[in-house]
Design a protein around this motif. Structure first.
Motif, short mmCIF file in Angstrom:
data_model
loop_
_atom_site.label_atom_id
_atom_site.label_comp_id
_atom_site.label_asym_id
_atom_site.label_seq_id
_atom_site.Cartn_x
_atom_site.Cartn_y
_atom_site.Cartn_z
N GLY B 104 0.78 -1.23 0.00
CA GLY B 104 0.00 0.00 0.00
C GLY B 104 0.81 1.27 0.00
N ALA B 107 0.16 4.04 -3.14
CA ALA B 107 -1.07 4.84 -3.12
C ALA B 107 -1.25 5.54 -1.78
CB ALA B 107 -2.27 3.95 -3.41
N GLY B 108 -0.82 4.86 -0.71
CA GLY B 108 -1.12 5.37 0.62
C GLY B 108 -0.16 6.41 1.12
N SER B 109 1.08 6.41 0.61
CA SER B 109 2.05 7.34 1.17
C SER B 109 2.89 8.05 0.12
CB SER B 109 2.97 6.59 2.14
OG SER B 109 3.80 7.49 2.81
N PRO B 112 0.61 10.68 -2.15
CA PRO B 112 0.18 11.91 -1.46
C PRO B 112 1.34 12.71 -0.90
CG PRO B 112 -0.54 9.94 -0.27
CD PRO B 112 -0.06 9.49 -1.60
N GLU B 113 2.36 12.05 -0.34
CA GLU B 113 3.48 12.81 0.24
C GLU B 113 4.31 13.47 -0.86
OE1 GLU B 113 3.03 13.24 3.18
OE2 GLU B 113 2.30 11.41 4.12
N GLN B 115 3.07 14.63 -3.64
CA GLN B 115 2.29 15.81 -4.03
C GLN B 115 2.52 16.94 -3.04
OE1 GLN B 115 -1.62 14.08 -4.31
NE2 GLN B 115 -1.35 13.45 -6.43
N LEU B 116 2.57 16.57 -1.75
CA LEU B 116 2.82 17.60 -0.73
C LEU B 116 4.23 18.14 -0.86
CD1 LEU B 116 1.11 15.78 2.26
CD2 LEU B 116 0.36 17.93 1.25
N THR B 119 4.72 20.50 -3.96
CA THR B 119 4.01 21.77 -3.81
C THR B 119 4.48 22.51 -2.55
OG1 THR B 119 2.23 20.51 -2.75
CG2 THR B 119 1.92 21.09 -5.05
N GLN B 121 4.51 21.83 0.52
CA GLN B 121 3.72 21.77 1.76
C GLN B 121 4.53 21.11 2.87
OE1 GLN B 121 0.18 22.67 1.77
NE2 GLN B 121 0.69 23.61 -0.19
N PHE B 134 4.93 5.31 7.52
CA PHE B 134 3.89 4.51 6.87
C PHE B 134 4.40 3.10 6.60
CE2 PHE B 134 1.35 2.87 3.42
CZ PHE B 134 0.09 3.35 3.68
#
Lengths: 303, 141
Positions: B104, B107-109, B112-113, B115-116, B119, B121, B134
């Motif tokens: 996982g 998709a799980g980490s 999204p991380e 993308q952060l 950008t 974040q 994770f």
């Protein structure tokens, strides 16, 4: 003529036969309900107390999965997002639906009124997954939404709507508003049709304006329809999956992550069936906790 | 422009890079077993074939490091890439893609991380810490 006692016995036998036939007719529906709702629910509750990857040996872990649900920031964030979605899945569609239904009612019955109802209802027959994909294209950097803003001279507002942290959640929420507004309008329109027209005549004779008429006659008369719609749309918001799955996959970052998508990921990608089940049960309880008071409110108001 | 390998965590330690090994298998009942094996051998050892791989893909042809390397434009990025590839091979530093670490994690980490991260974040350090956390929770859980 038969003896009264015998007749009573025959009547009792007939009644028993009718009851039996009644139960017999119930069996298919009951079997489907037990097999596809009650049984999976019971299994889900059972799984939620185990550490299980879906294939191997399951180990009993007690309430550990539930404790993780409340400790995990990503899980809590997704629940917050689901509640924000209620604004877009419930408040906007029911609100806009009320306005549109009142407006359509005041239209003369004819092709325009029929056409507007059909157009409003159309999104309802499109699968949510397809709506998600289509809207993702429209929200893209060079998509329809930004093009329209450009034509209106509002090009400075253009942005990749689903990639911007601030706009992603409202943007997917509006897809839900678009889908559900038609359903709300049509149902509310039916409800308005049920309201006694003499009430409208009476209040008009009393010299009431549009607002007064809306709040005194229309809104109270639609109480039950509104309760049904709020229930349906709140459930749709809290258990949303398809729109998010096809448009953002929960991104950017976790800005549009919702419980439905997370449960799917935990269960089928991370193969943590126990954790996914526990989260599913929590989501179910959450939906019940929100929906049951709505039901009670509408029933209390009826009395 | 210069390409370089990600520096090792400790100075002087070996370099590490992600990649997938090219593994081939031939069905035993294949009609043209010999021809297939000949082709696979040719494409990995023949200088002309190795030259084609580098020209077309810009990637290292792999295979036995003692084989002659295909010729590339001096000072080009491909030349640097081949050198780095040779270093990783010599230091035995190739690891599988991070996305394949657990079922996982991608998709799980990682998604999204990432993308952060891109950008701004979160910082690179936070990215590493979050993905690691994770990973540990998925292995442990």
């Amino acid at each position: 003529m038969s003896h009264p006692v015998a007749r009573r016995a025959t009547a009792r036998a007939a009644a028993r036969r009718v009851t039996l036939i009644g139960w017999g007719l119930l069996v298919p529906a009951l079997a489907a309900y037990l097999g596809f709702v009650v049984w999976p629910l019971a299994l889900g509750v059972q799984y939620s107390f185990y550490d299980w990857n879906g294939v191997g040996v399951a180990t009993w872990v007690g309430v550990e999965n539930y404790l993780k649900v409340f400790a995990d920031q990503a899980l809590l964030g997704s629940i917050t997002n689901a509640f924000i979605l209620i604004a877009f899945f419930t408040i906007i569609p029911v609100g806009v639906g009320l306005v549109l239904a009142t407006l359509i009612r005041s239209l003369r019955a004819g092709w325009f009124s029929n056409l507007s109802q059909t157009v409003l209802f159309l999104p309802q027959i499109i699968p949510l997954a397809a709506a998600g994909i289509a809207w993702a294209w429209m929200y893209a950097q060079t998509g329809t939404v930004n093009q329209v803003f450009g034509w209106l001279g509002l090009g400075f507002l253009a942005r990749p709507w689903l990639a911007d942290y601030g706009t992603a959640l409202p943007a997917v929420g509006l897809i839900g508003s678009w889908v559900l507004t038609g359903l709300c309008t049509v149902l509310l329109l039916t409800g308005i049709g049920k309201i006694d027209t003499s009430l409208y005549e009476a209040i008009r004779i009393d010299g009431a304006g549009w607002w007064r008429e809306f709040f005194t006659i229309t809104l109270p008369g639609l109480r039950q329809e509104i309760a049904v719609l709020v229930t349906l749309t709140v459930i749709a918001a809290l258990s949303s999956f398809d729109i998010i799955y096809t448009s953002t996959q929960g991104g950017p970052g976790r800005a549009t992550m919702v419980p439905g998508l997370l449960i799917y990921r935990i269960g089928f990608t991370q193969s943590d069936v126990g954790q996914a089940s526990a989260f599913g049960i929590v989501l179910m309880l959450l939906v019940l906790a929100v929906v049951l008071p709505i039901q009670r409110l509408s029933r209390a108001a009826d009395r | 422009m210069t390409f370089f390998l990600a520096p090792p965590a400790k100075e002087g330690a070996g370099h590490v890079a992600m990649g997938a090994a090219n593994s081939f298998s031939v069905a035993a009942k294949s009609k043209h077993l010999n021809e297939i094996v000949y082709f696979l051998n040719w494409i990995h050892t023949d200088p002309a074939a190795r030259q084609i791989i580098v020209d077309v893909t810009g990637a290292s042809p792999g295979g036995d490091p003692s084989l002659p390397q295909p010729s590339v434009k001096p000072g080009s990025l491909i030349e640097q890439a081949l050198e780095m590839s040779a270093t990783i091979g010599a230091e035995n530093g190739q690891v599988d893609f991070m996305a394949n670490t657990t079922a996982g994690i991608y998709a799980g980490s990682i998604i999204p991380e990432s993308q952060l991260l891109v950008t701004s974040q979160i910082t690179g350090k936070e990215f590493v810490e979050r993905v690691q956390k994770f990973y540990e929770s998925e292995i442990g859980g």
